[in-house]
Design an enzyme around this catalytic site. Structure first.
Site, PDB file in Angstrom:
ATOM      1  N   ASP A  60      36.386  54.291  59.924  1.00 41.59           N
ATOM      2  CA  ASP A  60      35.395  54.561  59.584  1.00 41.59           C
ATOM      3  C   ASP A  60      34.351  55.140  60.756  1.00 41.59           C
ATOM      4  OD1 ASP A  60      33.570  52.214  57.562  1.00 41.59           O
ATOM      5  OD2 ASP A  60      32.310  53.634  58.816  1.00 41.59           O
ATOM      6  N   LYS A  65      30.944  49.120  63.888  1.00 45.75           N
ATOM      7  CA  LYS A  65      31.703  48.323  62.886  1.00 45.75           C
ATOM      8  C   LYS A  65      33.010  48.197  63.435  1.00 45.75           C
ATOM      9  CE  LYS A  65      31.104  48.256  57.980  1.00 45.75           C
ATOM     10  NZ  LYS A  65      31.179  48.932  56.755  1.00 45.75           N
ATOM     11  N   THR A 151      34.110  53.873  43.479  1.00 41.03           N
ATOM     12  CA  THR A 151      33.789  53.882  42.279  1.00 41.03           C
ATOM     13  C   THR A 151      32.985  55.271  41.876  1.00 41.03           C
ATOM     14  OG1 THR A 151      33.489  51.520  42.152  1.00 41.03           O
ATOM     15  CG2 THR A 151      32.397  53.027  40.317  1.00 41.03           C
ATOM     16  N   PHE A 182      39.031  46.556  41.017  1.00 46.89           N
ATOM     17  CA  PHE A 182      38.499  45.619  40.056  1.00 46.89           C
ATOM     18  C   PHE A 182      38.204  44.182  40.821  1.00 46.89           C
ATOM     19  CE2 PHE A 182      41.286  47.936  37.441  1.00 46.89           C
ATOM     20  CZ  PHE A 182      40.233  48.874  36.582  1.00 46.89           C
ATOM     21  N   GLY A 286      21.846  33.258  33.013  1.00 48.34           N
ATOM     22  CA  GLY A 286      21.332  33.224  34.213  1.00 48.34           C
ATOM     23  C   GLY A 286      20.049  33.962  34.572  1.00 48.34           C
ATOM     24  N   CYS A 293      27.500  46.219  42.272  1.00 47.60           N
ATOM     25  CA  CYS A 293      28.199  46.850  41.278  1.00 47.60           C
ATOM     26  C   CYS A 293      27.573  47.173  40.136  1.00 47.60           C
ATOM     27  CB  CYS A 293      29.553  46.284  41.157  1.00 47.60           C
ATOM     28  SG  CYS A 293      30.194  46.195  42.824  1.00 47.60           S
ATOM     29  N   LYS A 296      24.116  49.123  39.849  1.00 50.90           N
ATOM     30  CA  LYS A 296      24.722  50.555  40.027  1.00 50.90           C
ATOM     31  C   LYS A 296      25.420  51.300  39.015  1.00 50.90           C
ATOM     32  CE  LYS A 296      27.427  51.138  43.500  1.00 50.90           C
ATOM     33  NZ  LYS A 296      28.630  52.304  43.254  1.00 50.90           N
TER      34      LYS A 296
HETATM   35  C1  UGA Z   1      32.169  43.069  39.798  1.00 59.21           C
HETATM   36  C2  UGA Z   1      33.411  42.987  38.820  1.00 59.21           C
HETATM   37  O1  UGA Z   1      33.547  41.731  38.405  1.00 59.21           O
HETATM   38  C3  UGA Z   1      34.467  43.434  39.541  1.00 59.21           C
HETATM   39  O2  UGA Z   1      35.753  43.314  38.578  1.00 59.21           O
HETATM   40  C4  UGA Z   1      34.298  44.780  40.189  1.00 59.21           C
HETATM   41  O3  UGA Z   1      35.446  45.095  40.652  1.00 59.21           O
HETATM   42  C5  UGA Z   1      33.145  44.736  41.058  1.00 59.21           C
HETATM   43  O4  UGA Z   1      31.939  44.402  40.233  1.00 59.21           O
HETATM   44  C6  UGA Z   1      32.884  46.244  41.600  1.00 59.21           C
HETATM   45  O5  UGA Z   1      32.727  47.237  40.889  1.00 59.21           O
HETATM   46  O6  UGA Z   1      33.330  46.439  42.872  1.00 59.21           O
HETATM   47  P1  UGA Z   1      30.999  41.707  41.764  1.00 59.21           P
HETATM   48  O7  UGA Z   1      29.929  42.647  41.776  1.00 59.21           O
HETATM   49  O8  UGA Z   1      31.629  41.057  43.019  1.00 59.21           O
HETATM   50  O9  UGA Z   1      32.346  42.165  40.718  1.00 59.21           O
HETATM   51  O10 UGA Z   1      30.652  40.292  41.143  1.00 59.21           O
HETATM   52  P2  UGA Z   1      30.672  39.460  39.587  1.00 59.21           P
HETATM   53  O11 UGA Z   1      31.628  38.141  39.901  1.00 59.21           O
HETATM   54  O12 UGA Z   1      31.245  40.248  38.577  1.00 59.21           O
HETATM   55  O13 UGA Z   1      29.065  38.958  39.343  1.00 59.21           O
HETATM   56  C7  UGA Z   1      28.003  40.032  39.157  1.00 59.21           C
HETATM   57  C8  UGA Z   1      26.865  39.416  38.707  1.00 59.21           C
HETATM   58  O14 UGA Z   1      26.726  38.977  37.452  1.00 59.21           O
HETATM   59  C9  UGA Z   1      26.403  38.236  39.652  1.00 59.21           C
HETATM   60  O15 UGA Z   1      24.850  38.219  39.864  1.00 59.21           O
HETATM   61  C10 UGA Z   1      26.692  37.132  38.949  1.00 59.21           C
HETATM   62  O16 UGA Z   1      25.964  36.017  39.085  1.00 59.21           O
HETATM   63  C11 UGA Z   1      26.462  37.573  37.332  1.00 59.21           C
HETATM   64  N1  UGA Z   1      27.061  36.787  36.373  1.00 59.21           N
HETATM   65  C12 UGA Z   1      28.541  36.921  36.435  1.00 59.21           C
HETATM   66  C13 UGA Z   1      26.583  36.030  35.620  1.00 59.21           C
HETATM   67  O17 UGA Z   1      25.161  35.923  35.440  1.00 59.21           O
HETATM   68  N2  UGA Z   1      27.091  35.540  34.479  1.00 59.21           N
HETATM   69  C14 UGA Z   1      28.513  35.677  34.439  1.00 59.21           C
HETATM   70  O18 UGA Z   1      28.962  34.732  33.449  1.00 59.21           O
HETATM   71  C15 UGA Z   1      29.178  36.075  35.315  1.00 59.21           C
END
Ligand code: UGA
Length: 467
Positions: A60, A65, A151, A182, A286, A293, A296
């Protein structure tokens, strides 16, 4: 009772299996691998590749870091990551460096995992990806394979290849593959070791065979690998994230409808999700999706489609719905409270979701913003994300303990679904706070328990329980 059963089902189905068997079987043919970028993806990827037996150098440009990683200090809160970094550093399988050039020269396999942050226009900023490509091109001392994990919008991998070739003055052969990521923050180590699927986009079979060999221990553990064209792999990444975002916006709107007609969205989501074609996951309503992710990537996907004269109207609608989500649910709460002006509100949680210290695009911060605009006095608490939140929002008023947040407050808002908040003793809270209103934007509390302690309970997509 019903919602306790629901929570138990969710715990048994989704959470417990993820916490088991964090490490996979070790590898027979270890390789020397360089990972460029030590953000979430790079650090987890590098540590996990080392854990399955490879010799990994993570590099990096951020020297602070790298120094702290060399001291064993992990810049992010991620379950299992600290142990992986520590164990593999001791075993001499994981190294950190700022010397990107040497790391590229010494390795035949290079992963690009640098960030692609959102630009002002909503597109992905590819500067870091192209800088990494240039560096690789300039240092192609022998045949190398480059796998991109960042990504990136459709068509970028071919541009990365062109940048590498433009700086490859000795015309050394190289190949490129796109391995979309993922991982979810908060469960990324377990997601890496036990993925639903591994996707690799390539131009030739040698590259996909090499990738398969690199991740073989994970495949031995049951993961399916899908080899596609590069264009399809690029599309799979954005389409997957966008589909999940659509699912969330969909259930959020269904929740609004449930409230109007007296249905319970948790029962509805369970009833829908039992159909295997729909599935249980990502049907939790929610305050809208946040994080680094979905917000964006959905925007970048729309932009990328626009450039190709395609209008992704369903994703567009999901984005619009998410943009107004916090305001919508707070308006409902304001109606019940009368006004936010002058009210003291405890906001529980700052992270964009549970088990992470990441506050990027966090709905909690949007909620706080709205309340402050309405001249409410906000005190917040988060078990892990406070320091990160203060970087974005230095004027936040933070409680030192969870129960301090309740002191003299008129209302309580649960904004992040931390497990800790399900263990709150509401009888004690009732003695500390002034008001009697609890708004659970994540449906994680037991409504009867809250009501029995003398509060009015309001969740998402369900009938409020008034004191
Ligand atoms: C997301 C994807 O789930 C991953 O598969 C992907 O690799 C990642 O983006 C990425 O592109 O790097 P992440 O952003 O860590 O992962 O979080 P998630 O668990 O997907 O949640 C995203 C948002 O959706 C959070 O604010 C969460 O609270 C909300 N959420 C999730 C809901 O409001 N309801 C749900 O049922 C699930």
């Amino acid at each position: 009772m019903q919602s306790q059963l629901l929570r138990l089902t969710v715990l048994l189905t989704f959470i417990l299996p993820n916490l088991q068997n964090l490490s996979a079987k070790e590898l027979e043919n270890p390789r020397a691998i360089t990972v460029i970028g030590t953000g979430y993806v790079g650090l987890v990827l590098g540590s996990c590749l080392a854990e399955i037996g490879h010799q990994v150098t993570c590099c990096d440009v951020d020297s602070r870091k790298i120094s702290s990683l060399e001291r064993g200090e992990i810049p992010i809160y991620e379950e299992g990551l600290e142990d992986l970094v520590h164990n593999n550093t001791i075993k001499n399988r994981l190294f950190f460096t700022t010397s990107l050039k040497n790391a590229v020269l010494e390795s035949d396999i290079i992963f690009i995992t640098v960030g692609t942050p959102e630009t002002l226009s909503g597109e992905a900023n590819l500067d870091y990806v192209f800088s990494a490509a240039q560096l690789i091109g300039e240092n192609l001392n022998r045949t190398k394979t480059v796998f991109v994990k960042s990504t990136v919008p459709m068509g970028t991998i071919i541009k990365i290849k062109e940048v590498i070739q433009a700086h490859n003055s000795a015309n050394v052969p190289f190949s490129i593959g796109y391995a979309p990521e993922f991982l979810r923050e908060g469960t990324s180590v377990s997601d890496f070791m036990h993925p639903d699927r591994v996707v690799i986009g390539v131009e030739n079979t040698e590259t996909s065979q090499l990738f398969t060999e690199i991740v073989q221990p994970i495949l031995d553990d049951g993961a399916k690998i899908l080899t596609t064209s590069i264009a399809s792999a690029e599309m799979i990444k954005y389409a997957s994230n966008s589909f999940l975002a659509v699912k969330i916006s969909f259930i959020n709107e269904i929740a609004d409808f449930c409230e109007k007609i007296g249905a319970d969205v948790e029962e509805v989501a369970l009833g829908m999700g039992l159909d295997k074609r729909i599935g249980q996951s990502f049907l939790k309503p929610g305050p809208g999706y946040g994080g680094s992710c979905f917000p964006k990537d959905t925007l970048a996907f729309l932009k990328s489609a626009d450039k190709n004269s395609i209008h992704l109207s369903i994703i567009d609608a999901a984005v619009q719905s998410n943009n107004t989500r916090c305001e919508k649910i707070l308006t409902r709460m304001e109606k019940t409270l009368g006004t936010f002006q002058g009210k003291k509100i405890a906001v529980l949680g700052l992270a964009f979701k549970e088990n992470t210290d990441d506050v990027r695009e966090s709905p909690s911060l949007k909620i706080i913003d709205y309340l402050v605009q309405k001249k409410a006095y906000v005190k917040s608490y988060d078990p892990i994300a406070t320091q990160n939140a203060l970087k974005f929002y230095p004027e936040l008023n933070i409680a030192r303990t969870l129960y301090e947040a309740f002191e003299d407050c008129d209302a309580i808002i649960v904004a992040t679904p931390w497990n800790l908040f399900t263990q709150i003793d509401w009888q004690i809270v009732k003695q500390i706070c002034r008001g009697s209103f609890v708004f659970d934007t994540r449906n994680i509390l037991c409504p009867m328990e809250v009501k029995n302690a003398g509060f009015s309970y309001m969740g998402i997509g369900k009938k409020p329980l008034m004191e």
